[in-house]
Design a protein around this motif. Structure first.
Motif, PDB file in Angstrom:
ATOM      1  N   SER A   1      -5.349   5.473  -8.987  1.00 47.09           N
ATOM      2  CA  SER A   1      -5.385   4.317  -7.904  1.00 47.09           C
ATOM      3  C   SER A   1      -6.745   3.698  -8.167  1.00 47.09           C
ATOM      4  O   SER A   1      -6.628   2.555  -7.927  1.00 47.09           O
ATOM      5  CB  SER A   1      -5.300   5.108  -6.625  1.00 47.09           C
ATOM      6  N   ILE A   2      -7.827   4.448  -8.135  1.00 50.53           N
ATOM      7  CA  ILE A   2      -9.009   3.668  -8.383  1.00 50.53           C
ATOM      8  C   ILE A   2      -9.163   2.986  -9.522  1.00 50.53           C
ATOM      9  O   ILE A   2      -9.527   1.700  -9.888  1.00 50.53           O
ATOM     10  CB  ILE A   2     -10.286   4.720  -8.283  1.00 50.53           C
TER      11      ILE A   2
ATOM     12  N   ILE B   1      -5.812  10.034  -6.899  1.00 46.32           N
ATOM     13  CA  ILE B   1      -6.800   9.072  -6.356  1.00 46.32           C
ATOM     14  C   ILE B   1      -7.722   8.558  -7.839  1.00 46.32           C
ATOM     15  O   ILE B   1      -7.853   7.403  -7.544  1.00 46.32           O
ATOM     16  CB  ILE B   1      -7.833  10.172  -5.799  1.00 46.32           C
TER      17      ILE B   1
ATOM     18  N   VAL C   1      -9.460   2.857  -3.606  1.00 46.73           N
ATOM     19  CA  VAL C   1      -8.950   3.644  -2.491  1.00 46.73           C
ATOM     20  C   VAL C   1      -9.489   3.407  -1.036  1.00 46.73           C
ATOM     21  O   VAL C   1     -10.815   3.513  -1.057  1.00 46.73           O
ATOM     22  CB  VAL C   1      -8.769   5.194  -2.895  1.00 46.73           C
TER      23      VAL C   1
ATOM     24  N   TYR D   1       0.826  -1.076   0.073  1.00 45.12           N
ATOM     25  CA  TYR D   1       0.035  -0.052   0.024  1.00 45.12           C
ATOM     26  C   TYR D   1       0.862   1.457   0.009  1.00 45.12           C
ATOM     27  O   TYR D   1       2.093   1.082   0.384  1.00 45.12           O
ATOM     28  CB  TYR D   1      -0.940  -0.029   1.370  1.00 45.12           C
TER      29      TYR D   1
ATOM     30  N   ALA E   1      -5.747   9.106   2.669  1.00 45.64           N
ATOM     31  CA  ALA E   1      -6.140   8.343   1.593  1.00 45.64           C
ATOM     32  C   ALA E   1      -4.867   7.269   1.221  1.00 45.64           C
ATOM     33  O   ALA E   1      -3.898   7.538   1.526  1.00 45.64           O
ATOM     34  CB  ALA E   1      -6.546   8.768   0.130  1.00 45.64           C
ATOM     35  N   TYR E   2      -5.043   5.863   1.168  1.00 45.07           N
ATOM     36  CA  TYR E   2      -4.025   4.897   0.507  1.00 45.07           C
ATOM     37  C   TYR E   2      -4.720   4.235  -0.541  1.00 45.07           C
ATOM     38  O   TYR E   2      -5.654   3.747  -0.753  1.00 45.07           O
ATOM     39  CB  TYR E   2      -4.089   4.049   1.787  1.00 45.07           C
ATOM     40  N   GLY E   3      -3.596   3.967  -1.439  1.00 48.20           N
ATOM     41  CA  GLY E   3      -3.879   3.010  -2.675  1.00 48.20           C
ATOM     42  C   GLY E   3      -3.425   1.584  -2.217  1.00 48.20           C
ATOM     43  O   GLY E   3      -2.198   1.597  -1.525  1.00 48.20           O
TER      44      GLY E   3
ATOM     45  N   ALA F   1     -10.198   5.396   2.098  1.00 52.42           N
ATOM     46  CA  ALA F   1      -9.947   6.981   2.531  1.00 52.42           C
ATOM     47  C   ALA F   1     -10.639   7.243   3.801  1.00 52.42           C
ATOM     48  O   ALA F   1     -11.382   6.446   4.246  1.00 52.42           O
ATOM     49  CB  ALA F   1     -10.532   7.609   1.561  1.00 52.42           C
TER      50      ALA F   1
ATOM     51  N   THR G   1       0.595   5.754   0.414  1.00 51.48           N
ATOM     52  CA  THR G   1      -0.131   7.037   0.667  1.00 51.48           C
ATOM     53  C   THR G   1      -0.445   7.644  -0.359  1.00 51.48           C
ATOM     54  O   THR G   1       0.276   7.905  -1.543  1.00 51.48           O
ATOM     55  CB  THR G   1       0.388   7.858   1.898  1.00 51.48           C
ATOM     56  N   ILE G   2      -1.566   8.422  -0.521  1.00 54.98           N
ATOM     57  CA  ILE G   2      -1.797   9.451  -1.721  1.00 54.98           C
ATOM     58  C   ILE G   2      -2.507  10.752  -0.864  1.00 54.98           C
ATOM     59  O   ILE G   2      -3.063  10.622   0.317  1.00 54.98           O
ATOM     60  CB  ILE G   2      -2.994   8.971  -2.401  1.00 54.98           C
TER      61      ILE G   2
END
Length: 249
Positions: free
Chosen positions: A142-143, A139, A149, A128, A217-219, A151, A130-131
């Motif tokens: 990553s989606i 965002i 994501v 994972y 937010a995390y990918g 979030a 961070t974003i």
């Protein structure tokens, strides 16, 4: 219908991968719209009774990924609550120690210890990063390329007063008093905003609402859930390429 929050304040670790520069350098611009959520049978997953939103979001991402890549996997509520218990000390039998979740703790546990899922003993998150929640392009990427994501948002009272599934639009509510943190799964987008799961319902919010209320937010990359039988993601990318995107290798 009752609904709970449960995301604790963000915890920052300088060792965490910064995903946005890698997505920008290794992937083409995301298309104007991408939605993995259509038809996914999202559930409440106990978040009407307990502050298990981080694990309801994890269950929503698992369902979204597997429907797109393999075959739909839906965690039962009991398993979601057991995952919440494993990470935080929550007692699913009595409801004691229902103190919410730090998302970074959830992600690190998922990565290192594994979470329960149907059909196998443990589900390990592969990587994972961070974003910045203000970075809408990352965002979107990553989606689009990683399937979603995780979030964290600070929810105003006005959104708690809406019916389930109603659009979260900052500009249409009068009571903007923050009432607590909440974890949501971002699972689609279009030029106007984002589709996400919360409280068992696919919901929409405009981009400017997201950037106002999001605080982390995390990918995520899941070998077990996002990579299909041929060894590629639903977009046709190999797993190694996806892993390189997350880790910046």
């Amino acid at each position: 219908m009752s609904r709970c929050l449960g995301k604790r304040a963000p915890k920052h670790d300088p060792r965490t991968y910064r995903l946005a520069p890698m997505l920008a350098s290794r992937l083409p611009a995301a298309p104007a719209q991408k939605d993995w959520s259509a038809g996914v049978p999202y559930q409440m997953w106990g978040n009407d009774r307990y502050g298990c939103c981080a694990f309801a979001a994890q269950a929503a991402l698992t369902a979204t990924w597997t429907q797109a890549a393999q075959g739909l996997v839906v965690l039962p509520t009991s398993m979601v609550l057991n995952n919440y218990a494993a990470v935080t000390g929550f007692d699913p039998q009595t409801g004691a120690r229902d103190n919410g979740t730090i998302l970074l703790d959830e992600l690190n546990f998922w990565l290192r210890e594994g979470l329960h899922r149907p059909g196998q003993t443990l589900d390990y998150l592969t990587a994972y990063g961070t974003i910045d929640p203000q970075d809408c392009n990352s965002i979107r990427r990553s989606i689009c390329y990683l399937g979603g994501v995780l979030a964290g948002v600070q929810v105003p009272q006005g959104f708690m007063d809406l019916p389930l599934g109603a659009t979260w639009d900052w500009n249409t509510i009068s009571n903007r008093t923050p009432v607590g943190g909440h974890a949501i799964a971002l699972v689609g987008y279009d030029p106007e905003g984002l589709f996400f799961n919360t409280w068992g319902t696919r919901t929409f919010m405009p981009w400017d609402t997201f950037t106002k209320i999001a605080d982390e937010a995390y990918g995520l990359l899941s070998r077990q859930n996002w990579v299909g039988i041929p060894g590629t993601s639903p977009n046709g990318e190999t797993f190694d390429a996806l892993l390189a995107e997350v880790r910046g290798l």
